[in-house]
Design a protein around this motif. Structure first.
Motif, mmCIF file in Angstrom:
data_model
loop_
_atom_site.group_PDB
_atom_site.id
_atom_site.type_symbol
_atom_site.label_atom_id
_atom_site.label_comp_id
_atom_site.label_asym_id
_atom_site.label_seq_id
_atom_site.Cartn_x
_atom_site.Cartn_y
_atom_site.Cartn_z
ATOM 1 N N GLU A 21 0.823 -1.201 0.000
ATOM 2 C CA GLU A 21 0.000 0.000 0.000
ATOM 3 C C GLU A 21 0.862 1.259 0.000
ATOM 4 O O GLU A 21 1.993 1.243 0.457
ATOM 5 N N THR A 22 0.275 2.327 -0.485
ATOM 6 C CA THR A 22 0.846 3.654 -0.348
ATOM 7 C C THR A 22 0.354 4.186 0.994
ATOM 8 O O THR A 22 -0.817 4.020 1.335
ATOM 9 N N VAL A 23 1.221 4.802 1.753
ATOM 10 C CA VAL A 23 0.852 5.331 3.065
ATOM 11 C C VAL A 23 0.752 6.854 2.962
ATOM 12 O O VAL A 23 1.660 7.515 2.469
ATOM 13 N N ILE A 24 -0.391 7.379 3.422
ATOM 14 C CA ILE A 24 -0.622 8.825 3.400
ATOM 15 C C ILE A 24 -0.903 9.292 4.822
ATOM 16 O O ILE A 24 -1.850 8.829 5.457
ATOM 17 N N ASP A 25 -0.056 10.187 5.311
ATOM 18 C CA ASP A 25 -0.261 10.802 6.624
ATOM 19 C C ASP A 25 -0.805 12.203 6.419
ATOM 20 O O ASP A 25 -0.291 12.960 5.581
ATOM 21 N N VAL A 26 -1.828 12.536 7.187
ATOM 22 C CA VAL A 26 -2.466 13.845 7.084
ATOM 23 C C VAL A 26 -2.460 14.502 8.459
ATOM 24 O O VAL A 26 -2.900 13.904 9.439
ATOM 25 N N PHE A 27 -1.959 15.731 8.505
ATOM 26 C CA PHE A 27 -1.973 16.546 9.710
ATOM 27 C C PHE A 27 -2.686 17.845 9.350
ATOM 28 O O PHE A 27 -2.317 18.496 8.373
ATOM 29 N N CYS A 28 -3.716 18.188 10.115
ATOM 30 C CA CYS A 28 -4.461 19.413 9.818
ATOM 31 C C CYS A 28 -5.265 19.848 11.036
ATOM 32 O O CYS A 28 -5.318 19.151 12.052
ATOM 33 N N GLN A 29 -5.908 21.005 10.897
ATOM 34 C CA GLN A 29 -6.772 21.543 11.944
ATOM 35 C C GLN A 29 -7.957 20.599 12.146
ATOM 36 O O GLN A 29 -8.575 20.159 11.179
ATOM 37 N N ASN A 30 -8.268 20.298 13.386
ATOM 38 C CA ASN A 30 -9.433 19.475 13.682
ATOM 39 C C ASN A 30 -10.696 20.313 13.515
ATOM 40 O O ASN A 30 -10.737 21.472 13.914
ATOM 41 N N HIS A 31 -11.682 19.738 12.872
ATOM 42 C CA HIS A 31 -12.979 20.395 12.731
ATOM 43 C C HIS A 31 -14.034 19.318 12.468
ATOM 44 O O HIS A 31 -13.698 18.187 12.106
ATOM 45 N N LEU A 32 -15.262 19.677 12.654
ATOM 46 C CA LEU A 32 -16.361 18.750 12.439
ATOM 47 C C LEU A 32 -16.348 18.258 10.990
ATOM 48 O O LEU A 32 -16.329 19.058 10.058
ATOM 49 N N GLY A 33 -16.300 16.960 10.804
ATOM 50 C CA GLY A 33 -16.346 16.375 9.470
ATOM 51 C C GLY A 33 -15.006 16.216 8.789
ATOM 52 O O GLY A 33 -14.960 15.862 7.609
ATOM 53 N N VAL A 34 -13.911 16.445 9.498
ATOM 54 C CA VAL A 34 -12.596 16.380 8.851
ATOM 55 C C VAL A 34 -12.305 14.979 8.308
ATOM 56 O O VAL A 34 -11.775 14.837 7.203
ATOM 57 N N LEU A 35 -12.666 13.941 9.032
ATOM 58 C CA LEU A 35 -12.412 12.586 8.552
ATOM 59 C C LEU A 35 -13.223 12.316 7.284
ATOM 60 O O LEU A 35 -12.715 11.721 6.327
ATOM 61 N N HIS A 36 -14.456 12.773 7.251
ATOM 62 C CA HIS A 36 -15.284 12.620 6.054
ATOM 63 C C HIS A 36 -14.648 13.359 4.874
ATOM 64 O O HIS A 36 -14.602 12.831 3.751
ATOM 65 N N ALA A 52 -6.781 2.467 8.370
ATOM 66 C CA ALA A 52 -6.749 3.876 8.772
ATOM 67 C C ALA A 52 -6.372 3.950 10.241
ATOM 68 O O ALA A 52 -6.883 3.188 11.062
ATOM 69 N N LYS A 53 -5.461 4.845 10.559
ATOM 70 C CA LYS A 53 -5.069 5.114 11.937
ATOM 71 C C LYS A 53 -5.446 6.552 12.224
ATOM 72 O O LYS A 53 -4.856 7.476 11.670
ATOM 73 N N ILE A 54 -6.444 6.724 13.065
ATOM 74 C CA ILE A 54 -7.029 8.031 13.312
ATOM 75 C C ILE A 54 -6.631 8.524 14.691
ATOM 76 O O ILE A 54 -6.760 7.798 15.681
ATOM 77 N N SER A 55 -6.162 9.769 14.749
ATOM 78 C CA SER A 55 -5.737 10.333 16.023
ATOM 79 C C SER A 55 -6.022 11.825 16.042
ATOM 80 O O SER A 55 -5.861 12.513 15.039
ATOM 81 N N THR A 56 -6.450 12.303 17.191
ATOM 82 C CA THR A 56 -6.636 13.734 17.393
ATOM 83 C C THR A 56 -5.778 14.151 18.569
ATOM 84 O O THR A 56 -5.824 13.534 19.629
ATOM 85 N N GLN A 57 -4.988 15.182 18.359
ATOM 86 C CA GLN A 57 -4.099 15.699 19.391
ATOM 87 C C GLN A 57 -4.501 17.141 19.656
ATOM 88 O O GLN A 57 -3.987 18.063 19.026
#
Length: 98
Positions: A21-36, A52-57
């Motif tokens: 697989e190709t691995v894509i890491d995404v870092f961004c501002q958390n907001h309602l619906g960001v995962l969608h 998918a590995k989902i994390s909110t910091q």
């Protein structure tokens, strides 16, 4: 509403992390619906999410996706396609946070 410092959007794409697989890491501002927003952009690019590995910091999202091309079932290796994936994801996240 409390002040939230802005979070710079970062999208990192890796080929060496997985043989399938190709691995894509995404870092961004958390907001309602960001995962969608992120997963819809991946789907629009013709990608299937294997893991998918989902994390909110705090106010920062740190999500990782293992993806393959829907048509071939293989990792994405074409540099032009990888740039398109990154651009589509960045544009979708920017629209959602504007």
């Amino acid at each position: 509403e409390r002040h939230r410092p802005p979070v710079k959007t970062e999208i990192d794409i890796y080929q060496q992390e997985s043989s399938r697989e190709t691995v894509i890491d995404v870092f961004c501002q958390n907001h309602l619906g960001v995962l969608h927003t992120i997963t819809r952009a991946l789907a629009a690019e013709g990608l299937s999410i294997s893991l998918a590995k989902i994390s909110t910091q705090g106010d920062r999202v740190a999500d990782g996706f293992y993806v393959t091309d829907v048509a071939s079932g293989k990792k994405v290796t074409d540099p032009g396609r990888l740039r398109s994936i990154e651009r589509t994801m960045r544009e979708a996240i920017d629209r959602a946070t504007a």
